[in-house]
Design a protein around this motif. Structure first.
Motif, PDB file in Angstrom:
ATOM      1  N   LYS A 653       0.799  -1.205  -0.022  1.00  0.00           N
ATOM      2  CA  LYS A 653       0.117  -0.125  -0.077  1.00  0.00           C
ATOM      3  C   LYS A 653       0.823   1.259   0.129  1.00  0.00           C
ATOM      4  O   LYS A 653       0.290   2.238  -0.364  1.00  0.00           O
ATOM      5  N   LEU A 654       2.142   1.219   0.313  1.00  0.00           N
ATOM      6  CA  LEU A 654       2.961   2.276   0.358  1.00  0.00           C
ATOM      7  C   LEU A 654       3.171   2.970  -0.979  1.00  0.00           C
ATOM      8  O   LEU A 654       3.308   2.184  -2.110  1.00  0.00           O
ATOM      9  N   ALA A 655       3.333   4.005  -1.405  1.00  0.00           N
ATOM     10  CA  ALA A 655       3.594   4.736  -2.614  1.00  0.00           C
ATOM     11  C   ALA A 655       5.101   4.386  -2.911  1.00  0.00           C
ATOM     12  O   ALA A 655       6.038   4.274  -2.044  1.00  0.00           O
ATOM     13  N   HIS A 656       5.502   4.516  -4.128  1.00  0.00           N
ATOM     14  CA  HIS A 656       6.888   3.815  -4.375  1.00  0.00           C
ATOM     15  C   HIS A 656       7.813   5.195  -3.909  1.00  0.00           C
ATOM     16  O   HIS A 656       8.957   4.811  -3.868  1.00  0.00           O
ATOM     17  N   ASP A 657       7.377   6.477  -3.567  1.00  0.00           N
ATOM     18  CA  ASP A 657       8.466   7.223  -2.885  1.00  0.00           C
ATOM     19  C   ASP A 657       8.108   7.522  -1.389  1.00  0.00           C
ATOM     20  O   ASP A 657       8.493   8.457  -0.963  1.00  0.00           O
ATOM     21  N   GLN A 658       7.539   6.539  -0.525  1.00  0.00           N
ATOM     22  CA  GLN A 658       7.124   6.546   0.690  1.00  0.00           C
ATOM     23  C   GLN A 658       7.662   5.605   1.585  1.00  0.00           C
ATOM     24  O   GLN A 658       8.094   4.561   1.089  1.00  0.00           O
ATOM     25  N   VAL A 659       8.015   6.108   2.719  1.00  0.00           N
ATOM     26  CA  VAL A 659       8.536   5.020   3.869  1.00  0.00           C
ATOM     27  C   VAL A 659       7.565   5.265   4.912  1.00  0.00           C
ATOM     28  O   VAL A 659       7.282   6.372   5.518  1.00  0.00           O
ATOM     29  N   ALA A 660       7.496   4.128   5.583  1.00  0.00           N
ATOM     30  CA  ALA A 660       6.713   4.095   7.095  1.00  0.00           C
ATOM     31  C   ALA A 660       7.812   4.156   8.170  1.00  0.00           C
ATOM     32  O   ALA A 660       8.848   3.292   8.092  1.00  0.00           O
ATOM     33  N   ALA A 676       9.987   0.127   3.730  1.00  0.00           N
ATOM     34  CA  ALA A 676       9.772   0.801   2.334  1.00  0.00           C
ATOM     35  C   ALA A 676       8.838  -0.318   1.573  1.00  0.00           C
ATOM     36  O   ALA A 676       8.785  -1.340   2.071  1.00  0.00           O
ATOM     37  N   PRO A 677       8.502   0.147   0.214  1.00  0.00           N
ATOM     38  CA  PRO A 677       7.752  -0.968  -0.713  1.00  0.00           C
ATOM     39  C   PRO A 677       8.460  -2.017  -0.867  1.00  0.00           C
ATOM     40  O   PRO A 677       7.926  -3.017  -0.934  1.00  0.00           O
ATOM     41  N   ASP A 678       9.939  -1.942  -0.767  1.00  0.00           N
ATOM     42  CA  ASP A 678      10.756  -3.359  -1.225  1.00  0.00           C
ATOM     43  C   ASP A 678      11.740  -3.836  -0.150  1.00  0.00           C
ATOM     44  O   ASP A 678      12.163  -4.929  -0.179  1.00  0.00           O
ATOM     45  N   LEU A 742      19.299   5.162   7.702  1.00  0.00           N
ATOM     46  CA  LEU A 742      18.284   4.032   7.022  1.00  0.00           C
ATOM     47  C   LEU A 742      17.010   5.038   6.139  1.00  0.00           C
ATOM     48  O   LEU A 742      16.922   4.623   5.057  1.00  0.00           O
ATOM     49  N   LEU A 743      16.549   5.918   6.718  1.00  0.00           N
ATOM     50  CA  LEU A 743      15.690   6.820   6.010  1.00  0.00           C
ATOM     51  C   LEU A 743      16.386   7.490   4.552  1.00  0.00           C
ATOM     52  O   LEU A 743      15.726   7.276   3.909  1.00  0.00           O
ATOM     53  N   ALA A 744      17.399   7.806   5.037  1.00  0.00           N
ATOM     54  CA  ALA A 744      18.019   8.587   3.699  1.00  0.00           C
ATOM     55  C   ALA A 744      18.436   7.566   2.844  1.00  0.00           C
ATOM     56  O   ALA A 744      18.324   7.976   1.431  1.00  0.00           O
ATOM     57  N   GLY A 745      18.773   6.296   3.110  1.00  0.00           N
ATOM     58  CA  GLY A 745      19.224   5.315   2.078  1.00  0.00           C
ATOM     59  C   GLY A 745      18.012   4.881   1.372  1.00  0.00           C
ATOM     60  O   GLY A 745      18.137   4.516   0.161  1.00  0.00           O
ATOM     61  N   HIS A 746      16.682   5.257   1.516  1.00  0.00           N
ATOM     62  CA  HIS A 746      15.636   4.996   0.675  1.00  0.00           C
ATOM     63  C   HIS A 746      15.189   6.242  -0.300  1.00  0.00           C
ATOM     64  O   HIS A 746      14.491   6.055  -0.982  1.00  0.00           O
ATOM     65  N   HIS A 747      15.747   7.176   0.035  1.00  0.00           N
ATOM     66  CA  HIS A 747      15.562   8.327  -1.094  1.00  0.00           C
ATOM     67  C   HIS A 747      14.234   8.788  -0.806  1.00  0.00           C
ATOM     68  O   HIS A 747      13.669   8.891  -2.178  1.00  0.00           O
ATOM     69  N   ALA A 748      13.484   8.529   0.037  1.00  0.00           N
ATOM     70  CA  ALA A 748      12.064   8.821   0.069  1.00  0.00           C
ATOM     71  C   ALA A 748      11.622  10.284   0.226  1.00  0.00           C
ATOM     72  O   ALA A 748      12.355  11.098   0.722  1.00  0.00           O
ATOM     73  N   GLN A 749      10.625  10.609  -0.560  1.00  0.00           N
ATOM     74  CA  GLN A 749      10.210  12.003  -0.309  1.00  0.00           C
ATOM     75  C   GLN A 749       8.946  12.172   0.401  1.00  0.00           C
ATOM     76  O   GLN A 749       8.581  13.139   0.932  1.00  0.00           O
ATOM     77  N   ARG A 750       8.222  10.988   1.020  1.00  0.00           N
ATOM     78  CA  ARG A 750       7.198  11.084   1.847  1.00  0.00           C
ATOM     79  C   ARG A 750       7.286  10.389   3.228  1.00  0.00           C
ATOM     80  O   ARG A 750       8.046   9.083   2.860  1.00  0.00           O
ATOM     81  N   LEU A 751       6.947  10.477   4.051  1.00  0.00           N
ATOM     82  CA  LEU A 751       7.096   9.602   5.358  1.00  0.00           C
ATOM     83  C   LEU A 751       5.986   9.488   6.079  1.00  0.00           C
ATOM     84  O   LEU A 751       5.038  10.358   6.306  1.00  0.00           O
ATOM     85  N   LEU A 752       5.454   8.364   6.314  1.00  0.00           N
ATOM     86  CA  LEU A 752       4.134   7.796   6.913  1.00  0.00           C
ATOM     87  C   LEU A 752       4.748   7.675   8.511  1.00  0.00           C
ATOM     88  O   LEU A 752       5.234   6.306   8.754  1.00  0.00           O
ATOM     89  N   VAL A 753       4.260   8.274   9.413  1.00  0.00           N
ATOM     90  CA  VAL A 753       4.739   8.167  10.733  1.00  0.00           C
ATOM     91  C   VAL A 753       3.626   7.406  11.461  1.00  0.00           C
ATOM     92  O   VAL A 753       2.439   7.831  11.570  1.00  0.00           O
ATOM     93  N   ILE A 754       3.711   6.346  12.072  1.00  0.00           N
ATOM     94  CA  ILE A 754       2.891   5.494  12.934  1.00  0.00           C
ATOM     95  C   ILE A 754       3.376   5.656  14.382  1.00  0.00           C
ATOM     96  O   ILE A 754       4.338   4.651  14.787  1.00  0.00           O
ATOM     97  N   PRO A 755       2.957   6.462  15.286  1.00  0.00           N
ATOM     98  CA  PRO A 755       3.474   6.554  16.650  1.00  0.00           C
ATOM     99  C   PRO A 755       3.148   5.323  17.734  1.00  0.00           C
ATOM    100  O   PRO A 755       2.201   4.554  17.144  1.00  0.00           O
ATOM    101  N   GLU A 776      10.585  19.907   6.332  1.00  0.00           N
ATOM    102  CA  GLU A 776      11.368  20.385   4.957  1.00  0.00           C
ATOM    103  C   GLU A 776      11.962  19.538   4.248  1.00  0.00           C
ATOM    104  O   GLU A 776      12.427  19.722   2.955  1.00  0.00           O
ATOM    105  N   THR A 777      12.131  18.172   4.778  1.00  0.00           N
ATOM    106  CA  THR A 777      12.686  17.042   4.073  1.00  0.00           C
ATOM    107  C   THR A 777      11.765  16.031   3.374  1.00  0.00           C
ATOM    108  O   THR A 777      11.810  15.613   2.578  1.00  0.00           O
ATOM    109  N   TYR A 778      10.754  15.827   4.451  1.00  0.00           N
ATOM    110  CA  TYR A 778       9.748  14.937   3.924  1.00  0.00           C
ATOM    111  C   TYR A 778       8.348  15.607   3.961  1.00  0.00           C
ATOM    112  O   TYR A 778       8.079  16.524   4.891  1.00  0.00           O
ATOM    113  N   GLU A 779       7.462  14.910   3.043  1.00  0.00           N
ATOM    114  CA  GLU A 779       5.914  15.279   3.131  1.00  0.00           C
ATOM    115  C   GLU A 779       5.534  14.102   4.375  1.00  0.00           C
ATOM    116  O   GLU A 779       5.693  13.016   4.001  1.00  0.00           O
TER     117      GLU A 779
END
Length: 987
Positions: A653-660, A676-678, A742-755, A776-779
């Motif tokens: 369900k994650l978008a290609h540019d999204q990390v949870a 990440a998706p992969d 780890l976040l930077a290694g995915h080159h994601a633009q979007r971040l889904l935070v699950i607290p 400023e780094t992530y949506e």
């Protein structure tokens, strides 16, 4: 009655002057001993149901008795009626004195049957006061007298006497003897019933019902729950007659007690509700206070099940009532149980001094009563308190004493130990040994606990006490893990969780499911940690650990979302009386809320109430909310059981540019999954819960400084901004820096935070790294759980075209109406509900009228009672449960109200607040605030938000990010722009 005597005549005579009343009696030829005796019989018969009326009769009867010469038989009946009235009034001193006088007169009259009858009454009175030796002497004397007499009425009295003896023996835990007596009585009553005519059959059915109830009690404490349930079910059928309503209520209480004892908590709650209706005639307990004396034991048993379900406020209320009633009635045996439960309540609240005080009082009382069973149970609780306080020496002292007492009591007739208490003793020994590092002793104790539950192996088979079985499995798993056997530990933890969720699934109501897990989250934690132990877990193990984390968060909210909520269907669960009561209660609550919260305008123009609570209003609010909560529980639909999503399902369900970024708190450890998706990974020990809580407290302090008063923020803008950024920097260091690589290694633009836990209140998007905010780094968007994120994400990506908006007309928030008018300019279709239209019916219509629902009003978050968090409408307040029942067409809901995103975390990470209501109603996406909304800022920010959302066709999270980036570039304090977050995502 002979000579025309009736209750009506006695009431008329009691209202007259004594001389006039005597004249009237003489005129009707009633100044005779036999007439006085008939009047006393009337008083005796009416004392239980009409005590106030009988109290007015007694002075008349006393004068009447003296005038006719004080016949011993009439005098005895008069004093017996006086004693019965005193019992109903809770005056045991007068009751006992009057009974003794009655016995004296029956002795003078040579009436052996009357003397025996008074002996039965004296036995009941002494038993209630826990004066068991005196009671036993009285009842055995009565039985001996009755056995020497003949006649049908004597036979019934003899049966009553023997049943009273059995009850007395039960109070002293002599259940085998009580069982034998009641079995014989049941056989005799069944034989008599077979020969009875219809007129006497009803009385025999009631008598049989009471005997079966007493038999069930003995079977309960002799660990025969199936037989106890069968007897109680039979008793309820026999007591279905209108004349047996009170006895039926007590029997429902007994059945609820049995269900609580055997871990069937949902069924226990149902039985206690039925008992409440029988004993009090209403679910509004506070409206029937004059009947509370009949319900002291019911309140006690309700407190027991509330404690088992971790409903601590409800347990506290029930216990306060029970202690007050039982102390006034001098019911020392039951009062000791109330003290014991008070200690348990304080223990669950981790209030060691209060727990020890209550348990010490209970121990002293049961020592006076010479009751070994309850002394042992109290001592077990004292040991549990000592273990919670890490006083292992005290725990070992209690355990040694209990084991010695268990061995010495093996041959005693009293039932001083039962299966549950024996198991609890061994479990406590295992926990204490584990804490001390004595694993061999811990393992031996686990084997003994399993034997007490009659289990041949730990992880197979079923127990009649599932709540203890799951504790046994959990502690056994902890021992295996401590011995380095992770695989064996995992199997035991999994089996324990299966039992937890089987019990949870039997609870029909959201609040019960949520609270039930409060003390069981440690089992989920232990399983997660055992799965993630070094070396680094492989992909399959990582997925297993993720699955457990998802089982441990927001399940009830997901189940609420999956359960269709229909207002008409839900209301059908209520009787007309309950529906009327709900309407009246809500109306009263709306008035109280307005008095307490409605008219306050804060100095800084924020959309929230004053913090100061007026104690009198607050107390009544809590009482009215308790009534409404009970009614809501009655109308609630049975929730479905939801299975959480798996790691692959989230990845799909994650978008290609999204990390949870999925957080979890395992005791003191904070860990995070990066998904990440992969691919996916986990980072252990990124920080501690204590460090996070300290940093969050510092942030709250910095945000609060902005609300000090008008003018202060402007004068100290630079210093206030630096303070806030410092607190946000600390949160970045704790929660983002350890996973940054780890976040930077995915080159994601979007971040889904699950607290998780307190992180539900953390503004991740505003975390500051020293130069930049995280947004400023992530949506950034948020979700309560991965399961909810997956469920909310739709494949339909049609544009948002229409708006429905409500704005409250209130001088405290003058920009609210302008805010929605500005928002409406961005939509081709807009429906505005302003002024008086911003009411409940307007909200119901608005919820179905647009793709976007925007609400600008006052919001109140109730940390003390979060399901009563509410939005202010023109005609009242709309709380979380009411929001659930909205028919919601809107895909995006925007709550421009104070603390609309604030939550109280309960159970297994159930975040409860206003946002939960709209998520439960089916909202795909929410824009809410974590703290107070500044009125002037809100209007501008919402206008700009919609310009991006509609004008540039952005996602809600992207549109909000654009607005917040602009505010950040302008060096605005985060207080004004950072409270807003987007929960869920439309793409």
């Amino acid at each position: 009655m002979a000579n025309g005597l009736s209750a009506e005549l006695l009431t008329q005579l009691a209202a007259q002057l004594p001389a006039q009343a005597l004249a009237t009696l003489a005129q009707h030829q009633l100044l005779t001993p036999s007439a006085v005796q008939e009047a006393a019989q009337l008083a005796l018969a009416n004392a239980p149901t009409q005590p106030a009326m009988v109290a007015r009769w007694l002075p008349l009867l006393a004068t009447w008795l003296a005038t006719t010469g004080g016949d011993p038989g009439a005098s005895a009946l008069f004093h017996y009626a006086q004693a019965r009235l005193a019992v109903e009034q809770g005056d045991w001193t007068t009751a006992e004195s009057s009974l003794q006088q009655a016995r004296t007169f029956w002795t003078v009259a040579g009436d052996a049957a009357g003397l025996a009858r008074s002996g039965i009454g004296l036995t009941q009175l002494l038993t209630m006061q826990a004066r068991f030796a005196e009671a036993e002497a009285a009842i055995r004397a009565a039985i001996a007298t009755l056995e020497s007499l003949t006649g049908d009425s004597v036979r019934l009295q003899l049966w009553d006497a023997r049943q009273n003896l059995a009850t007395l023996l039960s109070y002293q835990e002599h259940f085998d003897e009580a069982l034998a007596i009641n079995e014989e009585l049941r056989t005799q009553h069944l034989a008599q019933l077979a020969l009875a005519d219809p007129a006497s059959a009803a009385d025999l059915q009631i008598r049989l019902g009471l005997i079966e109830r007493d038999l069930a009690l003995a079977h309960t404490y002799l660990d025969r729950p199936e037989e106890a349930e069968r007897l109680l079910t039979s008793a309820l059928e026999r007591l279905s007659l209108p004349a047996a309503q009170s006895e039926r209520g007590q029997t429902h209480t007994n059945l609820g007690h049995l269900y609580t004892r055997t871990g069937r908590y949902a069924e226990a709650v149902t039985q206690f509700d039925k008992a409440t209706l029988d004993l009090l005639g209403t679910m509004d307990v506070d409206a029937a206070q004059e009947l509370w004396p009949t319900a002291g034991v019911l309140f006690l048993e309700q407190a027991t099940v509330y404690l088992a379900l971790n409903l601590l406020p409800e347990a506290s209320t029930a216990l306060q009532r029970a202690r007050q009633l039982l102390a006034a009635a001098q019911q020392r045996y039951e009062l000791g149980q109330a003290l014991y439960l008070s200690g348990r309540l304080a223990w669950q609240r981790q209030d060691t001094p209060a727990a020890n005080e209550a348990l010490t009082a209970a121990a002293a009382l049961y020592a006076e009563l010479d009751n070994d069973y309850w002394q042992h149970r109290v001592r077990l609780a004292q040991a549990a308190v000592a273990l919670q306080d890490d006083d292992l020496d005290a725990v070992d002292g209690h355990i040694a004493a209990l084991l010695a007492q268990q061995q010495s009591s093996a041959d005693q007739p009293a039932q001083s130990w039962d299966q549950a208490m024996t198991c609890e003793l061994h479990l406590l020994t295992a926990r204490s040994s584990l804490a001390a590092g004595n694993l061999n002793r811990a393992a031996q104790a686990i084997a003994a606990a399993a034997s007490a539950l009659k289990l041949t192996t730990l992880d197979t088979g079923e127990s009649a006490l599932p709540h203890l079985h799951l504790q046994l499995l959990h502690v056994a798993g902890q021992i295996e893990r401590a011995q380095g056997r992770s695989a064996a530990a995992q199997q035991l933890f999994i089996r324990a969780l299966d039992l937890v969720e089987a019990q949870r699934g039997l609870l029909p109501i959201e609040e019960l499911r949520t609270s039930f897990l409060s003390d069981k989250s440690v089992i989920y934690v232990d399983l997660v940690l055992s799965l993630l132990e070094p070396p680094q877990p492989d992909a399959a193990t990582l997925a297993d650990a993720f699955a457990v984390v998802e089982r441990a968060r927001s399940r009830s909210l997901l189940e609420r979302l999956l359960t269709s909520v229909d207002s008409a269907q839900a209301a059908a669960n209520l009787t007309p009386q309950m529906r009327e009561q709900m309407t009246v209660t809500r109306r009263r609550l709306h008035w109280l809320y307005n008095q307490l919260l409605g008219g306050a305008e804060s100095e800084d123009g924020s959309r929230g109430p004053e913090d100061t609570l007026i104690s009198v209003l607050a107390a009544e609010i809590r009482a009215q909310e308790a009534t409404l909560q009970r009614l809501e529980w009655q109308r609630s639909e049975w929730l479905e059981q939801a299975q959480p999503v798996t790691l692959p399902q989230l990845q799909q369900k994650l978008a290609h540019d999204q990390v949870a970024l999925v957080y979890f708190m395992a005791a003191e450890e904070v860990l995070a999954f990066i998904v990440a998706p992969d691919r996916a990974a986990v980072v252990r020990n990124i920080t501690t819960t204590a460090a996070v809580q300290e940093a969050q407290a510092q942030l709250r302090f910095q945000l609060g400084r902005v609300e000090i008063g008008v003018g202060y923020p402007a004068r100290h803008a630079a210093r206030l901004l630096a303070g806030a950024q410092g607190a946000l920097r600390r949160l970045h260091e704790l929660l983002i820096d350890p996973v940054q690589e780890l976040l930077a290694g995915h080159h994601a633009q979007r971040l889904l935070v699950i607290p998780y836990g307190s992180l539900h209140q953390a503004p991740f998007h505003a975390f500051w790294d020293g130069e930049h905010y995280l947004l400023e780094t992530y949506e950034i968007s948020y979700a309560a759980s991965a399961s909810l994120a997956v469920h909310q994400r739709r494949s339909d990506r049609t544009p948002l075209k229409s708006l429905a908006a409500l704005a409250l007309h209130d001088a405290a928030i003058p920009q609210a109406e302008r805010e929605v008018q500005l928002a409406a300019r961005h939509f081709a279709q807009a429906h505005l509900f302003l002024h008086t239209q911003a009411n409940e019916s307007g909200l119901q219509e608005a919820a179905q009228s647009g793709d976007v629902l925007h609400i600008a009003t006052h919001g109140v978050f109730r940390a003390d009672n979060p399901f009563f968090s509410a939005l202010k409408l023109a005609d009242g307040w709309f709380d979380v449960r009411s929001i659930y029942r909205l028919t919601l067409r809107a895909r995006l809901v925007v709550l421009s109200a104070c603390e609309s995103g604030a939550v109280q975390v309960q159970g297994n990470d159930e975040a409860i607040g206003l946002a939960r209501g709209f998520l439960g109603a089916g909202a795909e996406s929410l824009a809410v605030s974590l703290w107070n909304v500044h009125d002037a800022s809100a209007a501008y920010m919402m206008d700009t938000f919609y310009a991006h959302l509609i004008g540039q066709a952005m996602r809600p999270a992207a549109a909000l990010r654009a607005v917040q980036q602009e505010a950040a570039r302008d060096q605005r304090h985060p207080y004004y722009w950072a409270p807003y977050v987007v929960i869920g995502d439309l793409d």
